[in-house]
Design an enzyme around this catalytic site. Sequence first.
Site, PDB file in Angstrom:
ATOM      1  N   ASP A  59      43.728  35.247  43.731  1.00 35.72           N
ATOM      2  CA  ASP A  59      44.459  35.838  42.599  1.00 35.72           C
ATOM      3  C   ASP A  59      45.943  35.460  42.491  1.00 35.72           C
ATOM      4  O   ASP A  59      46.666  35.513  43.493  1.00 35.72           O
ATOM      5  CB  ASP A  59      44.459  37.364  42.696  1.00 35.72           C
ATOM      6  CG  ASP A  59      43.141  37.934  43.168  1.00 35.72           C
ATOM      7  OD1 ASP A  59      42.181  37.187  43.306  1.00 35.72           O
ATOM      8  OD2 ASP A  59      43.096  39.151  43.394  1.00 35.72           O
TER       9      ASP A  59
HETATM   10  N1  DQQ Z   1      41.304  39.963  45.309  1.00 35.66           N
HETATM   11  C1  DQQ Z   1      40.556  40.821  44.435  1.00 35.66           C
HETATM   12  C2  DQQ Z   1      41.460  42.001  44.316  1.00 35.66           C
HETATM   13  C3  DQQ Z   1      42.013  42.142  45.682  1.00 35.66           C
HETATM   14  C4  DQQ Z   1      42.225  40.728  46.094  1.00 35.66           C
HETATM   15  C5  DQQ Z   1      40.231  40.162  43.118  1.00 35.66           C
HETATM   16  C6  DQQ Z   1      41.983  40.450  47.562  1.00 35.66           C
HETATM   17  O1  DQQ Z   1      40.788  43.165  43.897  1.00 35.66           O
HETATM   18  O2  DQQ Z   1      43.229  42.880  45.698  1.00 35.66           O
HETATM   19  O3  DQQ Z   1      39.883  38.827  43.254  1.00 35.66           O
HETATM   20  O4  DQQ Z   1      42.220  39.109  47.865  1.00 35.66           O
END
Ligand code: DQQ
Length: 572
Positions: A59
């Site tokens: 992300d």
């Molecule tokens: N990636 C998820 C999120 C979390 C993060 C979404 C963990 O919900 O915070 O891809 O790497």
Amino acid sequence: MMTLTNCLIVFILVSVICNNGVEAFHRIYPDLQSVSAHSVNKLHRTGFHFQPNRNWINDPNGPMYYKGIYHLFYQYNPKGAVWGNIVWGHSVSKDLINWKELQPALYPSKPFDRYGCWSGSATILPGKGPVILYTGVVDKRSNEVQCIAVPANASDPLLTKWVKPDRLNPIVTADHGMNGSVFRDPTTAWLGKDGQWRILVGGKREDTGVAYLYRSRNFLKWIRAKHPIHSAKRTGMWECPDFYPVSLEGKNGLDSSMMGNSVKHVLKNSLDITRYEYYTIGTYIQNQDKYIPDKTSEDGWGGLRYDYGNFYASKSFFDPSKNRRIIWGWANESDTKEDDVKKGWAGIQAIPRTVWLDSSGRQLRQWPVEELNRLRGKEVEMNKQKLKKGSYVEVKGITAAQADLEVTFSFSSLDKAEAFDPKWENAEDLCAEKGTKVRGGVGPFGLLTLASKKLEEYTPVFFRIFKASNKHKILMCSDAKSSSLNRELYKPSFAGFVNVDLGNTKKLSLRSLIDHSVVESFGVGGKTNILSRVYPTLAVKEKAHLFVFNNGTEQITVENLKAWSMKTARRN
Ligand code: DQQ
């Protein structure tokens, strides 16, 4: 009538089927982590899409513009090319295209984030400077809390060092009765007319996706509102919610705190069970802190999407230097984790996109940030090129594996458009069924990108027009089915419908950004967008080709096509 058990079975089945082929998430592969330096295979690395020098990213986090610098943070594994050991990687840029990688900004160092610094957002406090809110993972069972970090020196435009004040953290914990393992990803805050700051935190209650709302007068002490700002049944965990205003009067972006009559609001959620995102456009009633999607905006899996391909966990920010709102999205992988380990990297970010409300008020539109055009090099053009049924013509003279292309197709009649069967609700299934090879009436026509010379491999991006009872249905596909001879890959036939009236114009336009292992396409001025991650084995580097094609009985004309070799962006 469906019984509760049947409903549950359908729900579980759909969750499994719709999992987008992406690896089950938040799973650590201890045997695949490595602290030793490893080599990086450059064959499919991108030329102008953001990626760090090596290792895994997911992300985008806390994007912002501060003191003349764009900041991009991202979920990053400094020890390997699979998910795990998550820290906030940090890169800075003056133009959103060329980047300099800094030391990670946040890494597990405190009891409240010992098991990970997960996603979050930045807010710039007027007169004070930026603040990051992020999710800290406190234990091995993934119990999550929301934490605050502030720059060690807010006058440093690079914001190289961040501190997590012990006396404040964690700033938000799950209340009694809430499931702390599905409670994460705080949004950028916005300031209400009552002087209170607000944020959303993503969550889940049984199978209902929830955006919890918190308020604060001082940004330090946060209180949960009695009701979430919004929730929707059978959508599962809402990851990375994003909530922002869009203008009803033109393309300018708005600061997150902007309210008023000429403003609508957008709520976007990333659905953990499908690994897709959807958004709604609606009305935010601030004195009740309630968000109501418009009737024309479907809430749930069938809703509108920023992108119908590999695009997840996106986050937007307002760029005051150009009065625009920009979306970043993670373009997840389509190869296996074993391939990722071998190549030494995984995950890229999509090109940052300017986003605005379409004049219909019913959907958003997106377009690559204008700065990308500075990488355009050698240009070739094609005009009034006729494409009879079954024909294809090569676009020669540019680096076809690293290119930008804009094209407008036209046709003189829609009479031959195939009849649309109402049971074709799912664009992806329809694209998979018909592909490029099944001859149509008007279409399929479009591009064959990352194509090998004899077309053993190609990723087509194309349109196909159908006649429905009261209007035409336009299908846009980016089909990875034939993208590679490697059988191990995930090769979905990504697709979406484009909402456009063909009545007067009889034209369709397309822009595609082709970058070695990514084809990112924008249909009809950014109404429908699809990003595909692909790993050709033959169509690589200078062996990649680019064609325009038509496999419909109606003749298509390439009115105008411009294609550019793209220079490589600087990413130290
Ligand atoms: N990636 C998820 C999120 C979390 C993060 C979404 C963990 O919900 O915070 O891809 O790497």
